[in-house]
Design a protein around this motif. Structure first.
Motif, PDB file in Angstrom:
ATOM      1  N   THR A 277     151.022 -41.899 113.755  1.00  0.00           N
ATOM      2  CA  THR A 277     151.621 -40.568 113.652  1.00  0.00           C
ATOM      3  C   THR A 277     151.359 -39.790 114.938  1.00  0.00           C
ATOM      4  N   LEU A 278     152.268 -38.905 115.282  1.00  0.00           N
ATOM      5  CA  LEU A 278     152.101 -38.085 116.467  1.00  0.00           C
ATOM      6  C   LEU A 278     150.947 -37.113 116.286  1.00  0.00           C
ATOM      7  N   SER A 279     150.167 -36.943 117.321  1.00  0.00           N
ATOM      8  CA  SER A 279     149.125 -35.922 117.292  1.00  0.00           C
ATOM      9  C   SER A 279     149.784 -34.551 117.215  1.00  0.00           C
ATOM     10  N   PRO A 280     149.377 -33.686 116.287  1.00  0.00           N
ATOM     11  CA  PRO A 280     149.996 -32.353 116.196  1.00  0.00           C
ATOM     12  C   PRO A 280     149.850 -31.550 117.491  1.00  0.00           C
ATOM     13  N   VAL A 281     148.772 -31.811 118.232  1.00  0.00           N
ATOM     14  CA  VAL A 281     148.521 -31.094 119.481  1.00  0.00           C
ATOM     15  C   VAL A 281     148.600 -32.088 120.637  1.00  0.00           C
ATOM     16  N   TYR A 282     149.583 -31.921 121.493  1.00  0.00           N
ATOM     17  CA  TYR A 282     149.812 -32.845 122.605  1.00  0.00           C
ATOM     18  C   TYR A 282     148.570 -32.976 123.482  1.00  0.00           C
ATOM     19  N   ALA A 283     147.945 -31.859 123.822  1.00  0.00           N
ATOM     20  CA  ALA A 283     146.809 -31.877 124.756  1.00  0.00           C
ATOM     21  C   ALA A 283     145.644 -32.713 124.253  1.00  0.00           C
ATOM     22  N   ASN A 284     145.504 -32.853 122.943  1.00  0.00           N
ATOM     23  CA  ASN A 284     144.368 -33.601 122.395  1.00  0.00           C
ATOM     24  C   ASN A 284     144.388 -35.075 122.783  1.00  0.00           C
ATOM     25  N   LEU A 285     145.561 -35.572 123.176  1.00  0.00           N
ATOM     26  CA  LEU A 285     145.678 -36.978 123.563  1.00  0.00           C
ATOM     27  C   LEU A 285     144.895 -37.299 124.828  1.00  0.00           C
ATOM     28  N   PHE A 286     144.518 -36.280 125.594  1.00  0.00           N
ATOM     29  CA  PHE A 286     143.950 -36.490 126.919  1.00  0.00           C
ATOM     30  C   PHE A 286     142.580 -35.837 127.060  1.00  0.00           C
ATOM     31  N   LEU A 287     141.916 -35.639 125.930  1.00  0.00           N
ATOM     32  CA  LEU A 287     140.613 -34.980 125.912  1.00  0.00           C
ATOM     33  C   LEU A 287     139.499 -35.959 125.550  1.00  0.00           C
ATOM     34  N   ALA A 288     138.270 -35.491 125.633  1.00  0.00           N
ATOM     35  CA  ALA A 288     137.099 -36.352 125.485  1.00  0.00           C
ATOM     36  C   ALA A 288     136.931 -36.935 124.093  1.00  0.00           C
ATOM     37  N   ASP A 289     137.547 -36.325 123.084  1.00  0.00           N
ATOM     38  CA  ASP A 289     137.441 -36.869 121.723  1.00  0.00           C
ATOM     39  C   ASP A 289     138.771 -37.431 121.244  1.00  0.00           C
TER      40      ASP A 289
END
Length: 538
Positions: A277-289
């Protein structure tokens, strides 16, 4: 092996501390035998040690050597930090395009920015050596884990079945590397676990390498050894296999002259039905968690990093540090300092402006105080800065090695999402628009609009092929896809210029042969089977 165990294993390199390093040639690295401190009969008689060797196959994408961030490099002939697999692959895929520029003057790096490399370029050679180093490691693992070898060593039952899964993963990782070789270099040296040890690898042309990778992936898909999709985060599983088949088939026209868009749709649909499923928040794909937040459900195959266990000056350390400087503070990126090297080209800004909306959820471009145009390669003030990759969690906490948590502030927890769901949705849409059967324009439009809705961009009522190229740039920028995309769309060598392409400030068309990198002269000299096999134009 659960996710925590897997991550820990990536940092454990003890079994491979004696792996011989490459020098200037890959002459025997496709069929090498690693020199383990304990010999192969001991190592491969113990399923626990076999698991650790498998972990080293994964770790080779993330780390650069056998002693933490530096000190015992896997390959030589270049600074160890530069030699990292992900760092080198990313550079060839991004700074050779309209998306990124790397302003350092190390060695022959400027010629990568300007598409003026030659067959002696150390950055091209390092990428080539990295690919074939990993292939050699995979060949040995596959060679040592046949059913016959397991039986000889008394491994049976559930333990044998587990090792068979490991072996399938090694075959899939090897196929990934051969795909990288096909995409970047065309043809090249070829060996498998069945090749005679100590002999020069033979040459295979691009079509033959394509056929091998296709046959391997289809065999893995029809077998039962690979893990099911999403079974263990970070492992090479069925969904990774399907995604790689989709990529192989979507680019088949470039690689072989024969389009395979129907096949691309077939395997994209398998991924799309696998529960991602798509992450609801795009930016979260590129963060430390991104391995534990909602982003995890979108990532199909990551190269995993841990700030305490996978220390390297390549990989995510590079991608997090190199774009930071001037108006972008190290604190905002969860690190101790910026390297002031990577910027975007104005072409990327222009692509976002064609989105007909702010698209601020994806357009992570910092422009305050920056020259909006790249008028200089080496001035960090020249061009927008990119804040996409950060070593900060979705809750705002620094990564495990951040100074906030008592660390050095050097090394990132952020995983590199090599394959993710959004990419597959866009590949499905492109294959449909290229005439493939088994999909629909209506479904393709829905998949594209899903991404635009997440980005707060207006939805599209009609969908054209050029829309896909722009949407891939907006969705996947700085993720290592752009060079391959531009070549597939016929927009790489000619008809699409960017700053300093061809060594000219305004950019110019370059030779058609630039769609491939040269086989390094070091390997051609070392391996008689490569004589006369250099790519055209070099």
């Amino acid at each position: 092996m659960n996710r925590n165990t897997f991550t820990r294993m990536l940092g454990m390199l003890a079994l491979t501390a004696g792996l011989s390093s490459l020098t200037t040639s890959c002459i025997n690295d496709l069929d090498q035998i690693p020199d383990y401190s304990a010999n192969s009969e001991v190592v491969y008689s113990d399923p626990a040690q076999i698991e650790q060797v498998l972990a080293r196959l994964y770790a080779t994408f993330a780390v650069s050597g056998q002693s933490g961030p530096a000190g015992s490099p896997d390959i030589t002939g270049i600074d160890e930090g530069f030699s990292n697999y992900i760092r080198q692959y990313w550079q060839l895929q991004e700074i050779t395009t309209d998306e990124a520029v790397l302003g350092w003057n190390d060695g022959n790096l400027p010629s990568i920015n300007t598409l003026q490399w030659n067959a002696d370029n150390e950055f091209v050679r390092a990428t080539y050596d990295r690919i074939y180093y990993e292939i050699g490691l995979c060949n040995e693992f596959i060679r040592q884990t046949t059913d016959a070898r397991l039986s000889e060593r008394g491994i049976s039952g559930d333990a044998a079945n587990t090792v068979r899964t490991y072996r399938a993963e090694a075959r899939l990782l090897r196929a990934l590397c051969y795909w990288h070789a096909i995409d970047l270099f065309g043809g090249g040296p070829f060996a498998t676990e069945e090749s005679a040890i100590g002999t020069n690898p033979t040459y295979r042309n691009r079509a033959d390498l394509f056929a091998f990778v296709e046959s391997e992936l289809l065999a893995l898909d029809s077998g039962t050894e690979l893990l099911a999709p999403r079974a263990v985060y970070g492992r090479a599983d069925q969904a990774m296999c399907w995604t790689l088949l989709t990529k192989l088939y979507l680019n088949a026209q470039v690689y072989t002259g024969t389009a395979k868009n129907t096949e691309a749709i077939t395997y994209a649909k398998k991924v799309l039905a696998a529960g991602y499923t798509l992450s609801p928040v795009y930016a979260n794909l590129f963060l430390a968690d991104n391995s534990t937040s909602s982003a995890k459900n979108e990532i199909i195959f990551p190269v995993t990093f841990d700030g305490l266990r996978t220390k390297t000056f390549g990989g995510m350390t590079f991608l997090v540090h190199a774009p930071v400087g001037r108006g972008v503070s190290p604190t905002s990126a969860g690190i101790n300092n910026g390297w002031a090297g990577l910027r975007a080209k104005q072409n990327l800004t222009q692509i976002f402006s064609r989105s007909n909306a702010d698209d601020s959820r994806r357009a992570m471009l910092f422009t305050r105080g920056q020259n909006p145009n790249v008028d200089s390669l080496d001035q960090f003030s020249s061009g927008p800065l990119v804040t996409k990759w950060r070593n900060v969690t979705s809750t705002g906490r620094g990564g495990s090695d951040s100074q906030e948590q008592g660390g050095e502030g050097n090394f990132a927890d952020t995983d590199y999402p090599m394959f993710r769901l959004a990419d597959v949705q866009l590949m499905y849409a492109e294959a449909v628009l290229r005439g493939g059967s088994g999909g629909s324009v209506a479904q393709a439009t829905t998949y594209v609009n899903d991404l635009r809705t997440r980005a707060k961009a207006p939805t599209l009522t009609t969908l054209a092929l050029n829309d896909i190229l722009d949407e891939r740039a907006r969705e996947l920028f700085w993720e290592g896809h752009r060079r391959t995309d531009l070549i597939r769309f016929g927009r790489y060598a000619t008809g699409n210029n960017w700053p300093f392409k061809g060594g000219v400030r305004a950019g110019r068309d370059v030779e058609a042969t630039r769609v491939l990198f040269p086989i390094p002269n070091t390997d051609i000299v070392a391996n008689p089977n490569l004589a006369g096999r250099q790519n055209p134009g070099y």
